[in-house]
Enzyme design. Structure first.
Site, PDB file in Angstrom:
ATOM      1  N   LYS A   1       0.769  -1.161  -0.014  1.00 18.57           N
ATOM      2  CA  LYS A   1       0.087   0.000   0.069  1.00 18.57           C
ATOM      3  C   LYS A   1       0.841   1.352  -0.079  1.00 18.57           C
ATOM      4  CE  LYS A   1      -4.188  -1.627   0.103  1.00 18.57           C
ATOM      5  NZ  LYS A   1      -5.062  -1.621   1.295  1.00 18.57           N
TER       6      LYS A   1
ATOM      7  N   ARG B   1      -4.795 -10.447   3.539  1.00 19.25           N
ATOM      8  CA  ARG B   1      -4.944 -10.203   2.085  1.00 19.25           C
ATOM      9  C   ARG B   1      -3.601  -9.782   1.308  1.00 19.25           C
ATOM     10  NH1 ARG B   1      -6.623  -6.658  -2.169  1.00 19.25           N
ATOM     11  NH2 ARG B   1      -7.901  -7.754  -3.830  1.00 19.25           N
TER      12      ARG B   1
END
Length: 280
Positions: A220, A254
């Protein structure tokens, strides 16, 4: 704790790894790498071989600023990949917010619907209710194209928790059993780097809602903000964030990098299970 899905009752006594399969040309990390059926199916097989407990297949990018894709195009991207994935012996999730795609996916054997909109679109709750599928309800404000304009919070942990609790209750009211529901705080979705870090620091409070937590920190932007690394060099940071999330109660991680995450969690579990010799 467990997570009930259509074909599998997922035991969450240890953290599970969900492998990401982006069948898209424009996902933030790996867009275009698996956007044809052959390479996407091979990627599914590779992730399972690396130890993925769950596969998550998506046909629409949800990166900040991503354009919308119509339901027919989204389904066309994933239909053959899903058909192959459900034969691999692990639960298969479809990452979509569109009720039409949800219905197609469930008809094709999907076990889980993973919705960044938390089943808020008209018809989404009805599309899943009665199917026996697991659901993951994620926190996001607005849509990917506009969500960062809505990243304003007084207390991000409290506000995310309130939203997730409301959506879980809406799902239950629609007939989705409680043990089919998992929650995702939505790291990176309508949240600044500061919000993401505050949310991770307070994530344990979200476990009080009583549902499994599914989290996604893999590659991210916040990790790039912290480390200065480009997206393809964020594996160490992704592992650090994943382990911190597990320590704060995450049940499913995830990730893009399944093998490395599986190894990190094995070490975590081994240390956690170790006994300290008694001293005289």
């Amino acid at each position: 704790m467990h997570w009930q899905t259509r074909r599998f009752r997922i035991d969450l006594s240890r953290p599970k790894v969900m492998g990401i399969v982006n069948v898209t040309p424009d996902s933030f990390s790996d867009g275009g790498r698996h956007d044809d059926d052959r390479t996407a199916i091979a990627h599914c097989e590779r992730l399972v071989a690396e130890g993925a407990d769950i596969l998550d297949i998506g046909g629409e990018s949800t990166r900040p600023g991503a354009p919308r894709v119509d339901a027919d195009s989204e389904w066309a991207r994933i239909v053959k990949v899903l058909a192959a994935a459900v034969t691999l012996g692990v639960p298969v999730s479809v990452d979509t917010c569109k009720p039409e795609v949800m219905r197609h996916a469930l008809d094709a054997g999907a076990d889980i619907i993973n919705d960044v909109q938390a089943l808020q679109l008209r018809g989404a709750l009805a599309a899943v209710a009665g199917s026996g599928a697991g659901v993951c309800l994620m926190h996001m404000r607005g849509e990917p194209a506009s969500m960062m304009d809505l990243a304003v919070y007084g207390d991000v942990v409290v506000e995310v928790g309130a939203f997730l609790g409301q959506r879980a209750q809406a799902a239950r009211d629609a007939g989705i059993p409680a043990d089919c529901i998992a929650l995702d705080p939505g790291y990176g979705f309508a949240k600044t780097a500061e919000h993401n870090l505050q949310l991770l620091a307070g994530q344990q409070r979200l476990t009080e809602l009583g549902y499994p937590l599914l989290v996604g920190w893999s590659r991210k932007r916040t990790l790039g903000d912290i480390t200065g690394r480009p997206v393809d060099q964020r594996l160490p940071a992704s592992l650090a964030a994943a382990l911190r999330a597990v320590s704060a109660g995450a049940n499913v991680i995830r990730v893009h990098d399944v093998a490395a995450t599986v190894d990190a969690l094995k070490v975590w579990a081994a240390v956690d299970a170790a006994t300290i010799p008694a001293t005289e």
